[in-house]
Design a protein around this motif. Structure first.
Motif, short mmCIF file in Angstrom:
data_model
loop_
_atom_site.label_atom_id
_atom_site.label_comp_id
_atom_site.label_asym_id
_atom_site.label_seq_id
_atom_site.Cartn_x
_atom_site.Cartn_y
_atom_site.Cartn_z
N VAL A 1 -1.00 79.53 102.26
CA VAL A 1 -0.55 80.42 103.34
C VAL A 1 0.56 81.32 102.84
O VAL A 1 0.59 82.52 103.14
CB VAL A 1 -0.08 79.58 104.55
N GLN A 2 1.46 80.75 102.04
CA GLN A 2 2.53 81.58 101.48
C GLN A 2 1.97 82.67 100.58
O GLN A 2 2.42 83.83 100.66
CB GLN A 2 3.50 80.71 100.68
N SER A 3 1.01 82.32 99.78
CA SER A 3 0.46 83.34 98.88
C SER A 3 -0.27 84.42 99.67
O SER A 3 -0.19 85.60 99.33
CB SER A 3 -0.48 82.69 97.87
N LEU A 4 -0.95 84.03 100.72
CA LEU A 4 -1.63 85.04 101.54
C LEU A 4 -0.62 85.97 102.20
O LEU A 4 -0.81 87.19 102.24
CB LEU A 4 -2.48 84.36 102.61
N GLN A 5 0.44 85.41 102.69
CA GLN A 5 1.44 86.25 103.32
C GLN A 5 2.06 87.20 102.31
O GLN A 5 2.32 88.38 102.61
CB GLN A 5 2.52 85.38 103.97
N ARG A 6 2.31 86.69 101.14
CA ARG A 6 2.89 87.56 100.10
C ARG A 6 1.91 88.66 99.70
O ARG A 6 2.31 89.78 99.41
CB ARG A 6 3.29 86.74 98.88
#
Lengths: 173, 411
Positions: free
Chosen positions: B261-266
């Motif tokens: 999820v963090q990578s997608l948001q980034r």
């Protein structure tokens, strides 16, 4: 002659809804900004607006069927657009704090009941909190709903990334 | 003994009586096979059961035998008795110990049978709800005789705590073989197999079965159901998140999910930054710039780069530009009076602008043959768009690109 029919996309799918809205907002942003905007600050400001537009259009595409979209929309609406709404933001923050406190109480009651009985609460304690921070609106959900929202949020995020990637790739061939 | 039971079965009673009859018969059979000690009682039971079937009571059937029956079986716990109150009450008094007081004898008999057969018939995945009973009577096919047998077969167990009104229903299956399987599976050590009921019927209900030695009160059962729901959800998430197949364990999975999820948001942040930087090029005056083609310009934006911090500068533009030797020339020719960093940034956007405009020129022709969106949404887009025709065309093209890529999502 064979006529090539490209695969039709569902016009009401999440992807098309998001793409429509996002493109519209992009065009609006493009229309509003001044022409000689190549300074880093200007680009940064535009980046913020575009990011907000992306999140907003994604949340609108989901249309408040999900907790995370509702939370995101609320956050975007009440976010201070500029410097004028500092006062309102403090008011909103206090309201929000009260709300989250109340919700946290509920959450605490549920989590206490769960931690007593199984190892679930212990295992998921730290990671669940991290996930709650990541997923908008996840602060006041129990674990099952949190996982549900996370699944939908991941799906929407991947759609968003795909569409934006295509747009960006198009503009930089 | 057995033939006596069969004679009981063949008696011509009404549905309910036969149901009770069958249950008693099966129970007796089971008892006989497992409990040598109880022979005397069984005989008494047989003897005493006959006259009482008429009146649908069996109080001393229950009381005498319940205690013994309780021992080896999976004991679902005290809370479960509450549900069996729903069963059609025979009305006889029942003086047995503990919670059996609450359970009418017929229900207790049912429960006995259900418990016993639950031990054995794990593969059958059966159970009953009171409301279903009538339906299932009509539905389930029976090779054997009597409607009573149908209801008996339906009562094949597995009851789970109907905890707080939550319906954890468990569908019944496998009727006709029930009787035969009963005998074959009795000897099996089934207590371990009793563990989790398969969730064949994918309703919203989670099937929970009490394991041997586990607490069977309503709270722990509810807890177990909740945990199984959560594990189901984790499995769904495992399919969504790529590369999660090898990870077992909830903690690792959750970490993986959080990272994803963090990578997608980034990625979203990065792409919006990219679009912000690129979009500024659209506003440039197209007429003033020479129509040069820079084919090898871009391509190398690190799309999946994880940005630790989003600085004000769009730094990603610097990387490909550093490889380009044309930059200086561009800086001089196009944007004469700027600082180095700004020059690079603006040079990049100017490059993109030029490539954009050049590509747009070549792409104008195919547009006329295009199929616009029948709904007219793209025409709406053109109305709202920037007045520049090139920009409009570009947006149409983007829309086309997006529309005709294979769609993977379903919502």
């Amino acid at each position: 002659m064979n006529k090539y029919n490209p695969p039709r996309m569902n016009p009401s799918s999440l992807r098309s809804r998001f793409a429509t809205r996002f493109l519209r907002t992009l065009s609006k942003i493009n229309a509003q900004k001044p022409t000689s905007s190549s300074s880093p600050t200007e680009i940064f400001r535009r980046y913020r607006r575009i990011k907000a537009a992306a999140d907003k259009s994604m949340a609108y595409s989901v249309r408040s069927r999900r907790t995370w979209s509702r939370a995101m929309l609320w956050k975007l609406r009440t976010r201070p657009c500029g410097r004028r709404s500092v006062k309102t933001s403090t008011i909103i923050k206090s309201r929000e704090a009260r709300k989250t406190r109340h919700e946290k109480q509920n959450k605490n009651t549920t989590t206490t009941t769960t931690t007593t009985t199984g190892e679930d609460g212990v295992v998921f304690g730290v990671e669940a909190d991290e996930l709650r921070e990541l997923v908008p609106g996840g602060e006041a959900m129990d674990l099952y709903n949190l996982l549900d929202e996370t699944a939908h949020y991941i799906k929407c995020l991947t759609t968003q990334v795909q569409v934006m990637k295509k747009i960006a790739d198009f503009y930089s061939p | 003994m057995l033939h006596r039971l069969e004679s009981l079965e063949s008696c011509n009673y009404n549905g309910m009586d036969v149901a009770v009859l069958e249950r008693q018969a099966a129970r007796l059979k089971w008892q006989q096979q497992n409990y040598v000690v109880q022979n005397n009682n069984l005989v008494e039971l047989c003897a005493s059961s006959m006259p009482q079937f008429q009146g649908l009571i069996g109080s001393n059937i229950g009381s005498g035998q319940m205690v013994q029956l309780k021992r080896p079986e999976v004991f679902l716990g005290s809370g479960d008795f509450q549900e069996f109150v729903n069963f059609p009450v025979a009305g006889a008094e029942f003086g047995d110990s503990e919670k059996l007081d609450l359970v009418p004898p017929e229900a207790a008999a049912d429960y006995c049978i259900s418990r016993t057969s639950s031990c054995q018939m794990t593969a059958l995945n059966t159970s009953v709800m009171k409301e279903e009973r009538e339906d299932m009577v009509l539905e389930k096919m029976e090779s054997t005789t009597g409607s009573g047998r149908e209801s008996f077969n339906k009562r094949k167990p597995e009851a789970v705590a109907d905890h707080k009104g939550k319906n954890k229903r468990i569908k019944g299956e496998g009727e006709s073989e029930v009787k035969t399987k009963c005998s074959t599976e009795i000897s099996r050590n089934s207590s371990k197999e009793n563990s989790k009921a398969s969730e064949v019927q994918k309703l919203d209900y989670i099937h929970v079965r009490a394991r041997r030695g586990q607490a069977t009160d309503s709270h722990s059962l509810a807890e177990r159901a909740r945990r199984e729901k959560i594990s189901m959800k984790m499995k769904c998430l495992q399919d969504l998140v790529p590369g999660c197949n090898k990870i077992t364990g909830k903690a690792g999975m959750l970490d993986e999910i959080i990272n994803y999820v963090q990578s997608l948001q980034r990625q979203v942040e990065f792409l919006s930054m990219k679009i912000a930087a690129l979009n500024s090029s659209v506003q440039f005056n197209v007429e003033n710039l020479p129509m040069k083609e820079f084919p090898a310009y871009v391509a190398n934006f690190p799309a999946a780069a994880k940005l630790p911090a989003m600085a004000g500068l769009p730094y990603f533009q610097l990387n490909p530009l550093q490889k380009e030797s044309v930059n200086c020339m561009l800086n001089e020719s196009i944007l004469p009076a700027q600082t180095a960093t700004e020059g690079i940034a603006s040079a990049s956007v100017s490059i993109s602008e030029q490539s954009l405009s050049s590509s747009s020129m070549t792409q104008l022709q195919p547009f006329s043959t295009w199929n616009m969106d029948p709904q007219g949404s793209s025409s709406n887009l053109t109305v709202i768009f920037h007045s520049s025709s090139i920009v409009r065309v570009e947006y149409i093209r983007i829309w086309h690109l997006i529309r005709y890529t294979p769609d993977t999502d379903t919502s």
